[in-house]
Design an enzyme around this catalytic site. Sequence first.
Site, short mmCIF file in Angstrom:
data_model
loop_
_atom_site.label_atom_id
_atom_site.label_comp_id
_atom_site.label_asym_id
_atom_site.label_seq_id
_atom_site.Cartn_x
_atom_site.Cartn_y
_atom_site.Cartn_z
NE ARG A 165 -3.59 -2.43 -0.05
CZ ARG A 165 -3.19 -3.52 -0.70
NH1 ARG A 165 -2.06 -3.50 -1.39
NH2 ARG A 165 -3.90 -4.62 -0.67
CB SER A 252 -9.49 -1.59 3.88
OG SER A 252 -10.05 -2.77 3.37
CD GLU A 364 -5.83 1.27 2.13
OE1 GLU A 364 -5.93 1.05 0.91
OE2 GLU A 364 -5.97 0.39 2.99
#
Length: 372
Positions: A165, A252, A364
Amino acid sequence: MRLSDLTTLRVGGPVTDLREVRSRADLADFVRAHPLTAGAADSPDVLFVAGGSNLLSADEGFAGPVCLIRTRGIGWGGPDADGRIRVTAEAGEDWDAFVAATVARGLSGLEALSGIPGSVGATPVQNVGAYGADVADCLVEVHVIDRVTGEETVLGPEDMGFGYRTSLLKRSAGELGAVRYVVLAVTFALVAADDAAVPTAPVRYTQLARALDVDLGDRVPVDEVRTAVLDLRASKGMVLDASDHDTWSAGSFFTNPILSLVDGPAGRVEARDVLPAGAPAYPVTDPDTGQADPDVVKTSAAWLIEHAGFGRGFTVGEGRAALSTKHTLALTNRGEATAEDVAALARHIRAGVAEQFGITLVPEPNLVGVIL
């Protein structure tokens, strides 16, 4: 116009200066008109929005220029030296529509990334991934413009420094406090699924293998993989549906924690020494070697959240924001939430996990005017 109209969380205040760009040239012109100087704090505040699926924006709105990226276009190339088909998509293309187009042409590589909301241009920033696949697996070029120099350039995988990520694009923005590289287009190298000489991507995720009733490593027609992935994501409220508040989210909300196995003077430790009892452990791939990094271990944010006592549907305050009723990693707007409602829920969950396990979850989404 409000940011709530431009984001999948559907929160955020007014926009006073909205510029919509529909071509790569217009996007480059906008970037050059809003350069990033040596000190980001001295530069004009600029917000780039495309799919809006990874933004938590403040209720006060955004006072500076907002660039709404609506560039379109897909270039279908021929095979490269390895027999892979090169496909270039403009940054503003809808990601899932693009994936669907590649599957419709019998191209393999992106099918496990079906159903992810957002734009093509956002995917390399986070190295978007799901069901055992990452964008980095088949990305070959990222066409960007540098806000510092105003120059357009092409970054290869070796330049991007992909990790879990993360990428050069994300890290540089974090270091400067502002976006430096704006994505113009992305090129992927995909496999013709009917070409026996170039095999399609194997199934690499247990849950997906079960849904397809195959073994890990088996190769399945790309349209079947796409259908199974869409079904799995929908069951978790991770496919956008205006009538389903579980999908009013940024996907998420917390990344899976990556913990060090190197303990200073004490030397190396085992995963069981840094993870809570029963927590899952996953390897982390070193982007330079392509091998598992022996110095770190990854665990599940969802597991930590659930075992800290926060179940599906958990909420605080007046209940306008809540964990999804289908998936504990998604913080959702139940219809009338504000950005502060979402932030308050995120703070509460992060604090609870830290208190229970000593692990601090990292959000995130990009936070615009919001502090957790």
